[in-house]
Structures are given as structure tokens and as C-alpha cells.
Design a protein around this motif. Structure first.
Motif, PDB file in Angstrom:
ATOM      1  N   ILE A  48       9.809  25.124  17.044  1.00  0.00           N
ATOM      2  CA  ILE A  48       9.430  25.260  15.634  1.00  0.00           C
ATOM      3  C   ILE A  48       8.047  24.624  15.510  1.00  0.00           C
ATOM      4  CG2 ILE A  48      11.841  25.179  14.873  1.00  0.00           C
ATOM      5  CD1 ILE A  48      11.263  22.366  13.717  1.00  0.00           C
ATOM      6  N   SER A  49       7.474  24.650  14.348  1.00  0.00           N
ATOM      7  CA  SER A  49       6.143  24.085  14.167  1.00  0.00           C
ATOM      8  C   SER A  49       6.204  22.577  13.937  1.00  0.00           C
ATOM      9  CB  SER A  49       5.469  24.743  12.961  1.00  0.00           C
ATOM     10  OG  SER A  49       4.226  24.116  12.699  1.00  0.00           O
ATOM     11  N   ASN A  50       5.230  21.887  14.498  1.00  0.00           N
ATOM     12  CA  ASN A  50       5.144  20.446  14.257  1.00  0.00           C
ATOM     13  C   ASN A  50       4.630  20.143  12.852  1.00  0.00           C
ATOM     14  OD1 ASN A  50       2.430  21.067  14.513  1.00  0.00           O
ATOM     15  ND2 ASN A  50       2.083  19.781  16.316  1.00  0.00           N
ATOM     16  N   SER A  51       4.350  21.183  12.061  1.00  0.00           N
ATOM     17  CA  SER A  51       3.914  20.986  10.681  1.00  0.00           C
ATOM     18  C   SER A  51       5.008  21.327   9.667  1.00  0.00           C
ATOM     19  CB  SER A  51       2.668  21.836  10.399  1.00  0.00           C
ATOM     20  OG  SER A  51       2.974  23.211  10.484  1.00  0.00           O
ATOM     21  N   TRP A  52       6.169  21.735  10.151  1.00  0.00           N
ATOM     22  CA  TRP A  52       7.269  22.019   9.227  1.00  0.00           C
ATOM     23  C   TRP A  52       7.698  20.727   8.541  1.00  0.00           C
ATOM     24  CZ3 TRP A  52      11.310  25.990  11.431  1.00  0.00           C
ATOM     25  CH2 TRP A  52      10.676  27.212  11.619  1.00  0.00           C
ATOM     26  N   THR A  53       8.485  20.861   7.488  1.00  0.00           N
ATOM     27  CA  THR A  53       8.924  19.681   6.745  1.00  0.00           C
ATOM     28  C   THR A  53       9.671  18.712   7.661  1.00  0.00           C
ATOM     29  OG1 THR A  53      11.040  20.614   6.089  1.00  0.00           O
ATOM     30  CG2 THR A  53       9.156  21.042   4.635  1.00  0.00           C
ATOM     31  N   PHE A  54       9.621  17.453   7.276  1.00  0.00           N
ATOM     32  CA  PHE A  54      10.268  16.411   8.072  1.00  0.00           C
ATOM     33  C   PHE A  54      11.763  16.667   8.232  1.00  0.00           C
ATOM     34  CE2 PHE A  54      12.065  12.008   8.341  1.00  0.00           C
ATOM     35  CZ  PHE A  54      11.638  11.757   9.631  1.00  0.00           C
ATOM     36  N   GLU A  55      12.433  17.053   7.152  1.00  0.00           N
ATOM     37  CA  GLU A  55      13.876  17.301   7.241  1.00  0.00           C
ATOM     38  C   GLU A  55      14.193  18.493   8.140  1.00  0.00           C
ATOM     39  OE1 GLU A  55      16.408  15.314   6.388  1.00  0.00           O
ATOM     40  OE2 GLU A  55      14.810  13.936   5.830  1.00  0.00           O
ATOM     41  N   ALA A  56      13.373  19.532   8.112  1.00  0.00           N
ATOM     42  CA  ALA A  56      13.578  20.673   9.015  1.00  0.00           C
ATOM     43  C   ALA A  56      13.427  20.211  10.463  1.00  0.00           C
ATOM     44  CB  ALA A  56      12.600  21.792   8.701  1.00  0.00           C
ATOM     45  N   GLN A  57      12.462  19.358  10.726  1.00  0.00           N
ATOM     46  CA  GLN A  57      12.269  18.840  12.082  1.00  0.00           C
ATOM     47  C   GLN A  57      13.448  17.961  12.508  1.00  0.00           C
ATOM     48  OE1 GLN A  57       8.385  17.345  13.211  1.00  0.00           O
ATOM     49  NE2 GLN A  57       7.415  18.642  11.667  1.00  0.00           N
ATOM     50  N   ARG A  58      13.972  17.171  11.584  1.00  0.00           N
ATOM     51  CA  ARG A  58      15.144  16.340  11.909  1.00  0.00           C
ATOM     52  C   ARG A  58      16.347  17.215  12.273  1.00  0.00           C
ATOM     53  NH1 ARG A  58      16.466  11.325  10.182  1.00  0.00           N
ATOM     54  NH2 ARG A  58      18.240  12.142   9.022  1.00  0.00           N
ATOM     55  N   VAL A  59      16.601  18.227  11.466  1.00  0.00           N
ATOM     56  CA  VAL A  59      17.728  19.129  11.743  1.00  0.00           C
ATOM     57  C   VAL A  59      17.525  19.824  13.081  1.00  0.00           C
ATOM     58  CG1 VAL A  59      18.850  21.276  11.004  1.00  0.00           C
ATOM     59  CG2 VAL A  59      18.367  19.482   9.332  1.00  0.00           C
ATOM     60  N   PHE A  60      16.295  20.270  13.333  1.00  0.00           N
ATOM     61  CA  PHE A  60      16.054  20.946  14.600  1.00  0.00           C
ATOM     62  C   PHE A  60      16.192  19.991  15.780  1.00  0.00           C
ATOM     63  CE2 PHE A  60      13.894  22.536  18.216  1.00  0.00           C
ATOM     64  CZ  PHE A  60      14.490  23.780  18.326  1.00  0.00           C
ATOM     65  N   ALA A  61      15.767  18.744  15.630  1.00  0.00           N
ATOM     66  CA  ALA A  61      15.926  17.770  16.718  1.00  0.00           C
ATOM     67  C   ALA A  61      17.401  17.639  17.097  1.00  0.00           C
ATOM     68  CB  ALA A  61      15.348  16.412  16.309  1.00  0.00           C
ATOM     69  N   ILE A  62      18.267  17.623  16.110  1.00  0.00           N
ATOM     70  CA  ILE A  62      19.712  17.539  16.379  1.00  0.00           C
ATOM     71  C   ILE A  62      20.195  18.806  17.089  1.00  0.00           C
ATOM     72  CG2 ILE A  62      22.002  17.400  15.304  1.00  0.00           C
ATOM     73  CD1 ILE A  62      20.603  15.667  13.079  1.00  0.00           C
ATOM     74  N   ALA A  63      19.738  19.961  16.637  1.00  0.00           N
ATOM     75  CA  ALA A  63      20.143  21.225  17.272  1.00  0.00           C
ATOM     76  C   ALA A  63      19.640  21.296  18.715  1.00  0.00           C
ATOM     77  CB  ALA A  63      19.631  22.413  16.468  1.00  0.00           C
ATOM     78  N   ALA A  64      18.379  20.947  18.934  1.00  0.00           N
ATOM     79  CA  ALA A  64      17.815  21.003  20.284  1.00  0.00           C
ATOM     80  C   ALA A  64      18.506  20.013  21.220  1.00  0.00           C
ATOM     81  CB  ALA A  64      16.315  20.723  20.239  1.00  0.00           C
ATOM     82  N   ARG A  65      18.809  18.827  20.714  1.00  0.00           N
ATOM     83  CA  ARG A  65      19.517  17.818  21.513  1.00  0.00           C
ATOM     84  C   ARG A  65      20.917  18.303  21.867  1.00  0.00           C
ATOM     85  NH1 ARG A  65      19.250  14.127  18.076  1.00  0.00           N
ATOM     86  NH2 ARG A  65      17.235  13.281  18.743  1.00  0.00           N
ATOM     87  N   THR A  66      21.600  18.890  20.891  1.00  0.00           N
ATOM     88  CA  THR A  66      22.949  19.404  21.135  1.00  0.00           C
ATOM     89  C   THR A  66      22.917  20.474  22.210  1.00  0.00           C
ATOM     90  OG1 THR A  66      23.547  18.967  18.838  1.00  0.00           O
ATOM     91  CG2 THR A  66      24.972  20.483  20.063  1.00  0.00           C
ATOM     92  N   PHE A  67      21.972  21.389  22.107  1.00  0.00           N
ATOM     93  CA  PHE A  67      21.849  22.441  23.118  1.00  0.00           C
ATOM     94  C   PHE A  67      21.587  21.828  24.492  1.00  0.00           C
ATOM     95  CE2 PHE A  67      19.701  25.580  25.679  1.00  0.00           C
ATOM     96  CZ  PHE A  67      20.470  26.711  25.467  1.00  0.00           C
ATOM     97  N   ALA A  68      20.670  20.871  24.565  1.00  0.00           N
ATOM     98  CA  ALA A  68      20.349  20.242  25.847  1.00  0.00           C
ATOM     99  C   ALA A  68      21.553  19.541  26.462  1.00  0.00           C
ATOM    100  CB  ALA A  68      19.198  19.254  25.661  1.00  0.00           C
ATOM    101  N   VAL A  69      22.312  18.824  25.640  1.00  0.00           N
ATOM    102  CA  VAL A  69      23.484  18.101  26.134  1.00  0.00           C
ATOM    103  C   VAL A  69      24.542  19.070  26.666  1.00  0.00           C
ATOM    104  CG1 VAL A  69      25.445  16.693  25.363  1.00  0.00           C
ATOM    105  CG2 VAL A  69      23.131  16.028  24.751  1.00  0.00           C
ATOM    106  N   THR A  70      24.755  20.162  25.955  1.00  0.00           N
ATOM    107  CA  THR A  70      25.795  21.103  26.381  1.00  0.00           C
ATOM    108  C   THR A  70      25.343  21.998  27.536  1.00  0.00           C
ATOM    109  OG1 THR A  70      25.182  22.741  24.702  1.00  0.00           O
ATOM    110  CG2 THR A  70      26.926  21.144  24.131  1.00  0.00           C
ATOM    111  N   GLN A  71      24.042  22.086  27.754  1.00  0.00           N
ATOM    112  CA  GLN A  71      23.531  22.938  28.834  1.00  0.00           C
ATOM    113  C   GLN A  71      23.108  22.143  30.074  1.00  0.00           C
ATOM    114  OE1 GLN A  71      23.624  26.379  28.643  1.00  0.00           O
ATOM    115  NE2 GLN A  71      24.790  25.811  26.825  1.00  0.00           N
TER     116      GLN A  71
END
Length: 174
Positions: A48-71
Motif C-alpha cells: 500500500i502507499s506510505n502516504s495512506w492514512t495512519f489507521e489504514a497503515q495500522r490495519v495493513f500492518a496487522i494483515a501483512a504480519r498475519t499473512f507472514a506468520v501463516t506463510q
């Protein structure tokens, strides 16, 4: 330690270099060894963009971490590393796009993952859904019962026609 690639990507952590050879390629493969949270700071601004809203980045960080942990280990037996840096797994290009918001989003969600019945959930994300997602059984085959939390949802707010990969046409012969 930061290693700069020929594409001007900066990679934090340690690198393992080894010969890679197959029927068509003979070269050197670089494997970046780094902690999970550092890896997420290198995924977020490329997926995603590093200029997106802070909350969007927080949600994406959780999604990306979850994907990494499960993969984790997805490529280990065949290739000797956990996750590839391409769309097959997650886009990872090091830390050259990491900014203060990315660091804060990853730091404030450190260790957080999406879970289902007490375990990290198998999740997927995409840059565009084209107006509606599909259930896991349809996407991956098999029964929807295996991933009951991955259901179909409509995304009427998504301006998919404006995305580079949001609209496409395939023609097939009879």
C-alpha cells in the motif's frame, strides 16, 4: 547493516548470498535475514502507499504480519527461505520507502495478528477486488467450511475502474 541493490532498494539486516542455478539461470541469490517487524516495515509501503492514512497503515500492518506468520516456511523446503519478495507472497523491497508513519503503524501494532479460534487466521488480500470478493472455497477450491471467516463481500466503495489492474478483459476461444 544496510545493503543497497542495483534498483536503489535498501535492505536492512543480514544477507545470505548463494549460487542459484537451474536450466535457464546461473547467478547469485540474495536472502535477507531480518526480524518479522522489520520485514513488515518493508512490505507495508510496497503493498500500500506510505502516504495512506495512519489507521489504514495500522490495519495493513496487522494483515501483512498475519499473512507472514501463516506463510512462514512456504518456500523453505524447496528454496531455503520462508517468504519470497514477489506478488506470490508479499511485495518486499526493503526499507527505502519506509517513513515515520510506516514505522509508527508497525510499532503500535507489534505482534498483533488476525486470529480465528485462538490461532493466526489464514487470510489473503489483494489490491483490487473488482466490486466483490469470493469465498475461500471458490478461490482455493474445496469447502468453505475450512475458512468460514473468509466469505464473499461486496465492495461498492471501491473505485476499481480507476486502478491500473482494476479492469481487464480476457478472451477465450470456444
Amino acid at each position: 547493516v544496510y545493503i543497497k541493490s542495483d534498483a536503489n532498494y535498501l535492505y536492512p539486516g543480514a544477507m545470505v548470498f548463494r549460487r542459484y542455478a537451474d536450466a535457464t539461470t546461473d547467478g547469485v541469490e540474495a536472502i535477507n535475514l531480518l526480524p518479522l517487524e522489520t520485514y513488515i516495515t518493508g512490505v507495508l509501503p510496497w503493498e500500500i502507499s506510505n502516504s495512506w492514512t495512519f489507521e489504514a497503515q495500522r490495519v495493513f500492518a496487522i494483515a501483512a504480519r498475519t499473512f507472514a506468520v501463516t506463510q512462514k516456511g512456504r518456500h523453505f523446503s524447496a528454496d531455503g527461505f520462508d517468504i519470497c519478495p514477489n506478488q506470490h507472497c508479499q511485495a518486499y523491497r526493503g526499507c527505502s520507502r519506509t517513513n515515520e508513519n510506516v514505522l509508527a503503524a508497525v510499532t503500535t501494532t507489534k505482534g498483533m495478528v488476525v486470529s480465528y479460534e485462538g490461532k493466526p487466521a489464514t487470510i489473503a488480500y489483494a489490491s483490487s477486488f473488482g466490486g466483490e470478493s469470493i469465498p475461500a472455497g471458490t478461490a482455493w477450491g474445496g469447502s468453505n467450511a475450512r475458512y468460514p471467516y473468509l466469505t464473499s463481500i461486496k465492495t461498492p466503495w471501491e473505485p476499481y475502474a480507476d486502478y491500473e489492474n482494476g479492469v481487464w478483459v480476457d478472451e477465450v476461444s470456444p
